[in-house]
Write a protein that holds these residues in place. Structure first.
Motif, PDB file in Angstrom:
ATOM      1  N   GLU A 149       0.334 -25.091   0.745  1.00 41.77           N
ATOM      2  CA  GLU A 149      -0.558 -25.662   1.502  1.00 41.77           C
ATOM      3  C   GLU A 149      -0.258 -25.284   3.099  1.00 41.77           C
ATOM      4  O   GLU A 149      -1.125 -25.172   3.856  1.00 41.77           O
ATOM      5  N   ALA A 150       0.930 -25.090   3.335  1.00 38.61           N
ATOM      6  CA  ALA A 150       1.346 -24.556   4.515  1.00 38.61           C
ATOM      7  C   ALA A 150       0.813 -23.125   4.949  1.00 38.61           C
ATOM      8  O   ALA A 150       0.310 -22.847   5.907  1.00 38.61           O
ATOM      9  N   GLY A 151       0.804 -22.357   3.702  1.00 36.34           N
ATOM     10  CA  GLY A 151       0.129 -21.063   4.095  1.00 36.34           C
ATOM     11  C   GLY A 151      -1.104 -20.910   4.504  1.00 36.34           C
ATOM     12  O   GLY A 151      -1.739 -20.255   5.058  1.00 36.34           O
ATOM     13  N   SER A 152      -2.035 -22.066   3.868  1.00 35.84           N
ATOM     14  CA  SER A 152      -3.261 -21.972   4.095  1.00 35.84           C
ATOM     15  C   SER A 152      -3.805 -22.497   5.408  1.00 35.84           C
ATOM     16  O   SER A 152      -4.810 -22.502   5.929  1.00 35.84           O
ATOM     17  N   LEU A 153      -2.724 -22.850   6.365  1.00 33.43           N
ATOM     18  CA  LEU A 153      -2.755 -23.341   7.862  1.00 33.43           C
ATOM     19  C   LEU A 153      -2.525 -22.047   8.794  1.00 33.43           C
ATOM     20  O   LEU A 153      -2.834 -22.099   9.827  1.00 33.43           O
ATOM     21  N   LEU A 154      -2.063 -20.866   8.434  1.00 31.02           N
ATOM     22  CA  LEU A 154      -1.747 -19.897   9.132  1.00 31.02           C
ATOM     23  C   LEU A 154      -3.082 -19.269   9.457  1.00 31.02           C
ATOM     24  O   LEU A 154      -4.194 -19.143   9.078  1.00 31.02           O
ATOM     25  N   PRO A 155      -3.034 -18.766  10.822  1.00 29.50           N
ATOM     26  CA  PRO A 155      -4.522 -18.104  11.319  1.00 29.50           C
ATOM     27  C   PRO A 155      -4.636 -17.178  10.343  1.00 29.50           C
ATOM     28  O   PRO A 155      -3.995 -15.964   9.724  1.00 29.50           O
ATOM     29  N   LYS A 156      -6.175 -16.754   9.924  1.00 32.39           N
ATOM     30  CA  LYS A 156      -6.582 -15.971   9.301  1.00 32.39           C
ATOM     31  C   LYS A 156      -6.687 -14.442  10.158  1.00 32.39           C
ATOM     32  O   LYS A 156      -7.584 -14.282  10.844  1.00 32.39           O
ATOM     33  N   LEU A 157      -6.037 -13.362   9.515  1.00 30.77           N
ATOM     34  CA  LEU A 157      -6.123 -12.152  10.163  1.00 30.77           C
ATOM     35  C   LEU A 157      -6.692 -11.206   9.390  1.00 30.77           C
ATOM     36  O   LEU A 157      -6.660 -11.351   8.040  1.00 30.77           O
ATOM     37  N   SER A 158      -7.637 -10.213  10.146  1.00 34.56           N
ATOM     38  CA  SER A 158      -8.191  -9.297   9.474  1.00 34.56           C
ATOM     39  C   SER A 158      -7.773  -7.964   9.750  1.00 34.56           C
ATOM     40  O   SER A 158      -6.975  -7.937  10.780  1.00 34.56           O
ATOM     41  N   GLY A 159      -8.243  -6.930   9.171  1.00 32.91           N
ATOM     42  CA  GLY A 159      -7.743  -5.529   9.702  1.00 32.91           C
ATOM     43  C   GLY A 159      -7.470  -4.671   8.544  1.00 32.91           C
ATOM     44  O   GLY A 159      -6.999  -5.043   7.270  1.00 32.91           O
ATOM     45  N   TYR A 160      -7.620  -3.212   8.572  1.00 34.81           N
ATOM     46  CA  TYR A 160      -7.369  -2.238   7.502  1.00 34.81           C
ATOM     47  C   TYR A 160      -8.363  -2.599   6.399  1.00 34.81           C
ATOM     48  O   TYR A 160      -8.899  -3.701   5.741  1.00 34.81           O
ATOM     49  N   GLU A 161      -8.790  -1.310   5.940  1.00 35.45           N
ATOM     50  CA  GLU A 161      -9.517  -1.351   4.556  1.00 35.45           C
ATOM     51  C   GLU A 161      -8.836  -1.776   3.602  1.00 35.45           C
ATOM     52  O   GLU A 161      -7.927  -1.533   3.230  1.00 35.45           O
ATOM     53  N   THR A 162      -9.487  -2.733   2.769  1.00 36.55           N
ATOM     54  CA  THR A 162      -9.024  -3.128   1.502  1.00 36.55           C
ATOM     55  C   THR A 162      -8.911  -2.334   0.256  1.00 36.55           C
ATOM     56  O   THR A 162      -8.193  -2.522  -0.589  1.00 36.55           O
ATOM     57  N   ALA A 163      -9.945  -1.512   0.350  1.00 33.98           N
ATOM     58  CA  ALA A 163     -10.009  -0.529  -0.897  1.00 33.98           C
ATOM     59  C   ALA A 163      -9.048   0.424  -1.034  1.00 33.98           C
ATOM     60  O   ALA A 163      -8.706   0.861  -0.079  1.00 33.98           O
ATOM     61  N   ILE A 164      -8.654   0.676  -2.232  1.00 35.24           N
ATOM     62  CA  ILE A 164      -7.569   1.738  -2.644  1.00 35.24           C
ATOM     63  C   ILE A 164      -8.226   3.145  -2.685  1.00 35.24           C
ATOM     64  O   ILE A 164      -9.180   3.265  -3.410  1.00 35.24           O
ATOM     65  N   PRO A 165      -7.553   4.228  -1.991  1.00 30.76           N
ATOM     66  CA  PRO A 165      -8.391   5.426  -2.022  1.00 30.76           C
ATOM     67  C   PRO A 165      -7.777   6.028  -3.315  1.00 30.76           C
ATOM     68  O   PRO A 165      -6.864   5.827  -3.913  1.00 30.76           O
ATOM     69  N   ASP A 166      -8.789   7.003  -3.564  1.00 31.09           N
ATOM     70  CA  ASP A 166      -8.362   7.846  -4.792  1.00 31.09           C
ATOM     71  C   ASP A 166      -6.958   8.677  -4.431  1.00 31.09           C
ATOM     72  O   ASP A 166      -6.224   8.945  -5.552  1.00 31.09           O
ATOM     73  N   HIS A 167      -6.740   9.099  -3.426  1.00 31.38           N
ATOM     74  CA  HIS A 167      -5.008   9.651  -3.150  1.00 31.38           C
ATOM     75  C   HIS A 167      -4.771   9.214  -1.600  1.00 31.38           C
ATOM     76  O   HIS A 167      -5.637   9.038  -0.842  1.00 31.38           O
ATOM     77  N   PHE A 168      -3.382   9.128  -1.486  1.00 28.78           N
ATOM     78  CA  PHE A 168      -2.971   9.047  -0.296  1.00 28.78           C
ATOM     79  C   PHE A 168      -2.805  10.397   0.533  1.00 28.78           C
ATOM     80  O   PHE A 168      -2.120  11.383  -0.265  1.00 28.78           O
ATOM     81  N   LEU A 169      -2.774  10.229   1.899  1.00 26.62           N
ATOM     82  CA  LEU A 169      -2.591  11.513   2.255  1.00 26.62           C
ATOM     83  C   LEU A 169      -1.194  11.680   2.867  1.00 26.62           C
ATOM     84  O   LEU A 169      -0.618  12.659   3.004  1.00 26.62           O
ATOM     85  N   SER A 170      -0.315  10.478   2.847  1.00 21.84           N
ATOM     86  CA  SER A 170       0.934  10.243   3.361  1.00 21.84           C
ATOM     87  C   SER A 170       1.807   9.305   2.770  1.00 21.84           C
ATOM     88  O   SER A 170       1.012   8.283   2.209  1.00 21.84           O
ATOM     89  N   PHE A 171       3.159   9.145   2.704  1.00 17.46           N
ATOM     90  CA  PHE A 171       3.677   8.018   2.184  1.00 17.46           C
ATOM     91  C   PHE A 171       3.489   6.955   3.222  1.00 17.46           C
ATOM     92  O   PHE A 171       3.463   5.724   2.601  1.00 17.46           O
ATOM     93  N   ASP A 172       3.325   6.875   4.343  1.00 14.92           N
ATOM     94  CA  ASP A 172       3.184   5.866   5.390  1.00 14.92           C
ATOM     95  C   ASP A 172       1.719   5.358   5.049  1.00 14.92           C
ATOM     96  O   ASP A 172       1.663   4.148   5.230  1.00 14.92           O
ATOM     97  N   ASP A 173       0.722   6.171   4.687  1.00 11.15           N
ATOM     98  CA  ASP A 173      -0.567   5.492   4.295  1.00 11.15           C
ATOM     99  C   ASP A 173      -0.333   4.566   2.950  1.00 11.15           C
ATOM    100  O   ASP A 173      -0.781   3.528   2.812  1.00 11.15           O
ATOM    101  N   ALA A 174       0.614   4.975   1.722  1.00  9.72           N
ATOM    102  CA  ALA A 174       0.592   4.331   0.592  1.00  9.72           C
ATOM    103  C   ALA A 174       1.463   2.975   0.969  1.00  9.72           C
ATOM    104  O   ALA A 174       1.085   2.098   0.383  1.00  9.72           O
ATOM    105  N   LEU A 175       2.368   3.010   2.283  1.00 11.04           N
ATOM    106  CA  LEU A 175       3.207   1.970   2.496  1.00 11.04           C
ATOM    107  C   LEU A 175       2.224   0.898   3.169  1.00 11.04           C
ATOM    108  O   LEU A 175       2.212  -0.357   2.774  1.00 11.04           O
ATOM    109  N   VAL A 176       1.448   1.366   3.948  1.00 16.47           N
ATOM    110  CA  VAL A 176       0.374   0.571   4.825  1.00 16.47           C
ATOM    111  C   VAL A 176      -0.535  -0.209   3.653  1.00 16.47           C
ATOM    112  O   VAL A 176      -0.781  -1.470   3.711  1.00 16.47           O
ATOM    113  N   SER A 177      -1.006   0.707   2.618  1.00 15.25           N
ATOM    114  CA  SER A 177      -1.893  -0.069   1.494  1.00 15.25           C
ATOM    115  C   SER A 177      -0.932  -0.990   1.003  1.00 15.25           C
ATOM    116  O   SER A 177      -1.744  -2.017   0.512  1.00 15.25           O
ATOM    117  N   LEU A 178       0.076  -0.565   0.401  1.00 15.75           N
ATOM    118  CA  LEU A 178       0.787  -1.793  -0.135  1.00 15.75           C
ATOM    119  C   LEU A 178       1.040  -3.055   0.642  1.00 15.75           C
ATOM    120  O   LEU A 178       0.894  -4.215   0.172  1.00 15.75           O
TER     121      LEU A 178
END
Length: 409
Positions: A149-178
């Protein structure tokens, strides 16, 4: 800033933040305070002992100048968000998690207003992406410590593409996707818990929730496949030391993420039974990670040097595994690693995680006590509490109890 830049977008620290500091005395004061505090922290000293000196003075000056900024002016927007980030890190290094969380929530509110169009959109691309990434990671961390219930009160942030790509270009890309995937998982977990707790929830709402569950399950599978391909292309034996740490973190979540997701849908950790060999493998990787992150070999009775990171790390995984009921040996191993790793990963502090795990395990071991509606709150200074409810013996009657916690710097 080298230590902070090591694992969370180096160009942001070496270019954006430094450039802001050259033109803004508020960011400059905040950086001076943070640098001094980090120097104390990294050597094992208590950063709070410096409160009357250099760091405390510059922190106060930065706070005063930020409070006077006019957010209707475009150039002040970055300053407020960057100083919120710097203030949060400074408070974490001192062990003050209540103040750190307040800075995070303040930044989240401002960023959410900007994303919804109520504030100017004029913000540098790199700076915006990194700040969005940071506050999304902090949102996930706060959700993990709060009631749904407390989590539902947090500001709703957006940003970054939610779709998972077929492959990651770097380890950092995979970490951001995670990080984005984790945010969506725990947003879903909070919403799903609220749905099943409300007897008046319409069936069509449950149907949409089940469809969202399947979409998340498909995204997890796609992420696993993309990570597997990345690890085949860039094996551990060819990786640098910095890449090795990211590879190990990705490998841990590659092992554990599906099990954690199943627990969200099932509501308890009995689903972990079929994953036990994999969870042991994750703990083995975490142990290697801790040893490589420490300047001295980790031993049973000696803690590693203090380590701070903004990136997704191993403390939340250890905390989760130190609470499982289906395998006591895994629980004890996870607790042992938590006690020795001495890591702070955003708002996740291994020392606080130990107290949460030990306290909750003690509560669950109490005869005739089944805790529900658990939340972790940080209070002023280096203190916190776990608040939970237990059945009071009468229909729909629950008794609220508090478990107090306290830690050093």
């Amino acid at each position: 800033m080298g230590a902070l830049a090591r694992d969370f977008d180096p160009s942001f620290w070496s270019q954006d933040v430094i450039q802001l500091a050259r033109h803004s005395s508020s960011v400059q004061h905040a950086l001076l305070a943070l640098s001094s505090t980090y120097e104390h922290f990294s050597t094992g000293k208590d950063p709070y002992l410096d409160r009357r000196g250099f760091a405390f003075y510059h922190y106060g000056e930065a706070m005063k100048q930020v409070a006077g900024l006019d957010l209707s002016q475009d150039h002040n927007y970055n300053l407020v968000l960057v100083t919120s980030l710097l203030f949060m890190i400074l408070e974490v290094l001192q062990g003050h998690y209540h103040a750190a969380t307040c800075h995070v929530k303040s930044g989240m509110k401002i960023l959410a207003e900007q994303q919804s169009g109520r504030r100017s959109q004029k913000i540098s691309t790199v700076c915006r992406e990194v700040l969005t990434r940071f506050f999304l990671v902090m949102e996930t961390q706060i959700r993990l410590m709060s009631e749904p219930e407390a989590g539902s009160l947090l500001p709703k942030l957006s940003g970054y593409e939610t779709a998972i790509p077929d492959h990651f270009l770097s380890f950092d890309d995979a970490l951001v996707s995670l990080e984005i995937l984790s945010k969506d998982l725990f947003r879903f977990g909070d919403a799903y818990h609220c749905l099943i707790s409300d007897p008046n929830t319409p069936m069509e709402v449950f149907g949409e929730s089940l469809r969202e569950y399947q979409r998340l399950k498909d995204r997890i599978k796609a992420w696993e496949i993309a990570v597997d391909q990345l690890l085949i292309k860039y094996p551990m034996k060819d990786a640098s030391m910095e890449q090795r740490s990211t590879i190990m973190v990705l490998s841990v979540y590659r092992i554990c993420l599906r099990a954690f997701f199943e627990k969200i849908g099932q509501g308890d950790d009995s689903c972990y039974k079929k994953h036990l060999p994999r969870l042991w493998a994750a703990l083995w990787i975490i142990e290697q990670f801790i040893q490589e992150q420490s300047t001295s070999a980790s031993t049973k009775n000696r803690k590693a040097r203090p380590t701070f990171s903004l990136s997704t790390g191993i403390v939340p995984v250890l905390c989760e595994l130190s609470l499982i009921d289906c395998d006591i040996a895994i629980r004890e191993k996870a607790l042992s690693l938590l006690r020795t790793c001495n890591r702070r990963e955003g708002l996740w502090d291994s020392r606080v995680a130990v107290q949460v795990a030990e306290g909750l395990n003690l509560i669950k071991a109490t005869p005739n006590v089944v805790p529900v509606s658990l939340r972790v709150d940080f209070t002023a200074g280096r203190q916190g509490r776990m608040t939970y409810k237990v059945y009071g013996g009468e229909p729909e009657r629950y008794e609220e109890r508090v478990y107090a916690m306290e830690w050093d710097s």
